[in-house]
Every structure is written in structure tokens, then in C-alpha cells.
Enzyme design. Structure first.
Site, short mmCIF file in Angstrom:
data_model
loop_
_atom_site.label_atom_id
_atom_site.label_comp_id
_atom_site.label_asym_id
_atom_site.label_seq_id
_atom_site.Cartn_x
_atom_site.Cartn_y
_atom_site.Cartn_z
N ASP A 125 -37.02 -17.12 -56.76
CA ASP A 125 -35.82 -17.48 -57.53
C ASP A 125 -36.22 -17.61 -58.99
OD1 ASP A 125 -34.09 -17.60 -55.34
OD2 ASP A 125 -34.59 -19.68 -54.93
N ASP A 143 -29.13 -13.45 -54.37
CA ASP A 143 -28.20 -14.56 -54.09
C ASP A 143 -26.85 -14.31 -54.75
OD1 ASP A 143 -30.31 -15.81 -52.75
OD2 ASP A 143 -30.88 -16.98 -54.52
#
EC number: 3.4.23.36
Length: 167
Positions: A125, A143
Site C-alpha cells: 500500500d 484497492d
């Protein structure tokens, strides 16, 4: 593969590739940071809103949930990918265009994150948003693809007259 589904397949590969390349760039750039530099690679602040690129890792699902169940979570993710891909392949002609787009985004995001798990053992991330003291958990392009695809699918299912033709 029928030529009608080729654009969907190419879009899927393109989006998953964009996700993987973005993560690779962030990881390579973070390796170039000196130990005395700040942890973020990029920051943009506009009033009380801030956007940062900070590499981080997530070993679970969304928001780090189920991190202690790595293997079952991976098996579940792979089953979802295979199920979605099979559904998209079998129902392609009968699916509404918006549904195909939504499912392609969801599938591309899922592929991006599963690719990370297989390569790194965790998801990379790097996008971080905050407003005043509110901080959204870090996320990545995969995402975002999953979230946008889900919102498109929900919007199409609930807010259009054609929703009965969706599936």
C-alpha cells in the site's frame, strides 16, 4: 477467446499491470531513501487536506483484517478471482456494459493484490489521505479499482431502470 471479450481482457491486464508497476516504482524509490530522509516519497497539502505517498505493507484483507489467516485468505481471494473470471466469461454477452466494466475493475484490483501476496507475501500500500485529524488507511491502485468497480456495480444495480438486466 471471442473477439468481443478481448477488449475486456486487455483492459484487465492493463489495469493490473498499472497497479503492479506503481507498486514497483514506490518500492524502488523507497529503497533509494537515505536513513535520514522523511518516510514519505511525495506529499501534497492543501489546507487541512493532505495526500502522501508512503510505502507500507498489509498482510490481511481491507484495513488489515484477517492478517492471522494468510493461507485461507489467499485461497478465498483466488477462488473469488476464478469465480468472477468464469462468471464474466460465461455471461459476457448477456451482461450490461456497465456491469462488465465494474466486474473488470474488481477483477483487476483483485489480481493486483493477489500478485503482491504471491510475490511479497503481503500487499504493498502507498496512498495515504487525511483531512484534519481524520486519516484514511493507506491503500493502493488495486484497492481503488475494487472500490470504484463496487460503487459502479451498486449504482447500476440500485439506481437504473435496467438493473434487472444486469445479470
Amino acid at each position: 477467446m471471442p473477439t468481443r471479450s478481448l477488449p475486456t481482457f486487455l483492459t484487465l491486464l492493463l489495469l493490473a499491470s498499472i497497479d503492479w508497476v506503481s507498486k514497483l516504482v514506490v518500492l524502488l524509490k523507497s529503497c533509494q531513501l537515505s536513513p535520514h530522509s522523511s518516510a514519505f516519497l511525495y506529499s501534497y497539502v492543501w489546507g487541512h487536506f493532505s495526500f502522501l505517498i508512503i510505502p507500507s505493507f498489509n498482510e490481511g484483507a481491507a484495513f488489515g483484517l484477517f492478517a492471522q489467516y494468510k493461507i485461507p485468505l489467499l485461497i478465498f481471494r483466488v477462488c473469488v478471482i476464478l469465480g468472477l473470471a468464469l462468471f464474466l466469461r460465461i455471461k459476457y454477452k448477456s451482461l450490461h456494459r456497465r456491469t462488465r466494466i465494474a466486474l473488470t475493475l474488481i477483477l483487476a484490483g483483485a489480481l493486483g493484490n493477489v500478485g503482491d501476496i504471491l510475490l511479497h507475501g503481503k500487499v504493498v500500500d502507498f496512498l495515504f489521505l487525511s483531512y484534519y485529524s481524520w486519516r484514511f488507511p493507506s491503500f493502493n491502485l488495486a484497492d481503488a479499482f475494487i472500490s470504484i468497480g463496487t460503487l459502479l456495480l451498486i449504482g447500476h444495480l440500485y439506481f437504473t431502470k435496467e438493473s434487472k438486466k444486469c445479470f
